[in-house]
Design a protein around this motif. Sequence first.
Motif, PDB file in Angstrom:
ATOM      1  N   ALA A  18       2.088  -1.206   0.598  1.00  0.00           N
ATOM      2  CA  ALA A  18       1.636  -1.025  -1.034  1.00  0.00           C
ATOM      3  C   ALA A  18       2.709  -1.348  -1.875  1.00  0.00           C
ATOM      4  CB  ALA A  18       1.403   0.481  -1.174  1.00  0.00           C
ATOM      5  N   ARG A  19       3.991  -1.528  -1.744  1.00  0.00           N
ATOM      6  CA  ARG A  19       5.111  -1.934  -2.627  1.00  0.00           C
ATOM      7  C   ARG A  19       5.100  -3.468  -2.677  1.00  0.00           C
ATOM      8  NH1 ARG A  19       9.586   2.366  -0.848  1.00  0.00           N
ATOM      9  NH2 ARG A  19       9.096   4.175  -2.274  1.00  0.00           N
ATOM     10  N   LEU A  20       4.899  -3.853  -1.186  1.00  0.00           N
ATOM     11  CA  LEU A  20       4.906  -5.362  -1.337  1.00  0.00           C
ATOM     12  C   LEU A  20       3.770  -5.867  -1.905  1.00  0.00           C
ATOM     13  CD1 LEU A  20       5.881  -5.730   2.736  1.00  0.00           C
ATOM     14  CD2 LEU A  20       7.309  -6.344   0.672  1.00  0.00           C
ATOM     15  N   ASP A  21       2.563  -5.302  -1.465  1.00  0.00           N
ATOM     16  CA  ASP A  21       1.290  -5.765  -2.116  1.00  0.00           C
ATOM     17  C   ASP A  21       1.517  -5.912  -3.891  1.00  0.00           C
ATOM     18  OD1 ASP A  21       0.026  -6.322   0.038  1.00  0.00           O
ATOM     19  OD2 ASP A  21      -1.077  -4.192  -0.021  1.00  0.00           O
ATOM     20  N   GLU A  22       2.177  -4.743  -4.542  1.00  0.00           N
ATOM     21  CA  GLU A  22       2.529  -4.760  -5.880  1.00  0.00           C
ATOM     22  C   GLU A  22       3.378  -5.801  -6.367  1.00  0.00           C
ATOM     23  OE1 GLU A  22       3.671  -0.793  -6.597  1.00  0.00           O
ATOM     24  OE2 GLU A  22       1.739   0.277  -6.112  1.00  0.00           O
TER      25      GLU A  22
END
Length: 496
Positions: free
Chosen positions: A332-336
């Motif tokens: 999720a952090r990488l997607d953001e």
Amino acid sequence: MTTLSGVSRKTQRNLLDPSTWHLRTRLVLVAMALLVAICGAVGIVSYASMDAVFNRQLDKQLEQASNRAIEFGRPPSSFPSGRPDPLEARGQGAGTLSARIDGAIVRGGGLIDAAGNRAPLSAQDEQVLLALPLDNRPVDRSLSNGDYRLVAVKTPYGDVIVTGLPLADKQTSEASLVWTMVFVSVGGLVLIGLAGTVIIRRTMRPLEQLSEVATKVSRLPLDAGEVALAVRVPPSASHPGTEVGSVGYALNQMLNNVARALEARQESETKVRQFVADASHELRTPLTAIRGYTEMLRMTESFTDDGWKSLARVQSQSERMTTLVEDLLLLARLDEGQPLKVGDVDLTQLVIETVSDEKVMAPDHVWQLRLPEEPITVRGDGTQLHQVLANLLSNARKHTDPGTTVVTGVMLSADGSAVVTVTDNGPGIPADFQGRIFSRFARADAARSGSEGTSGLGLSIVESIVGAHGGSVEVTSKPGRTEFALRLPLVSSERV
């Protein structure tokens, strides 16, 4: 040379195939072909008409000259053999041919040259005159002085008067007509080709604009992420009133619909990612509590053997769930697009440390290293790159049998990037699964042996971290050899 020859033959085949030509080229060629056909038809009709007119004029002059020759050569009743020469008749112009034929003998044959003098006929010319048909119909023959139109008339006195006029003037006029039509036609073809190319190019410009828009859209990354689909057909090529304009208008409508669908997809993905991030974050607290209480029970309470097994099972599953939650939160952090903690990372040392950790966890595998003589340093997040290597090595350990050889290598590629490879000689990955191996929750447990369960997020995390570092990852696999190759730029732009 063979390759160049093959390319040349392929290009030649394409040039000979009209279906591969541009539409404007075909339209220009069709227009020019029609013009050639029209010019050819007009030329043939004009030439035939002018030839018929010249023949009529020449036949009329020939008839008059023949009548004068016959009238002048009328013999006296007392001495027929002393008839005057028909060439001496008044009114005969330069180039006129006259001859009298008695039986098979040409008498008094000759022609009037340009100076008005009498010129004799050759023996070959006399043979041509003797072979003329006696049907009073003009015919064309070739003589030593050129082409002539001849007529042989049998007189009431038993002899034959042959009269001829040269075809030189007629042939000169017809040749002039032919060359004039050729020059006019060629000039017309050149003008039509140039004007047609300009006009057709302008007419086809809207289609080219449609093609440019479609090409730009085809190159946009529409599969993931936020996509700004701002490409549209210009108003000049999207008027519904014309055929091309209708296509442009329909293409714009389609692009509007696709843009709305992409916006809806992006909004949905954003909500899902936010939910996953929030859920993962919230799950960390109860999972930590479960693990804490489990440890406390192990230290303060007494259980039966079955109770200890159950408690160990609770602890292992809580740890597995914690790992899954951490993986989801990382994705999720990488997607953001959260910024990386960029620094200098020694890939050689990182590989040595990670392989050493795996060697302790799986001593039943054969772990080998292929390292360069000099260290290779990249710019990146050391913690995340360590997780990438750990995931790849763990993947090789979990999905291969004991005794499998796993080789980890580091090298510099020809394009100046750092390459890390993890290769094993296990059973391989099915070809139908290789295309989706980096998808989230993708698992093919039947493909490679192993007893440990996986969440299907490891390789997805690998691809996301490597992509965040400006690199790429690819896999090649067949029975007996599977290789994952990471490519990382030596100097990566720091994300802010």
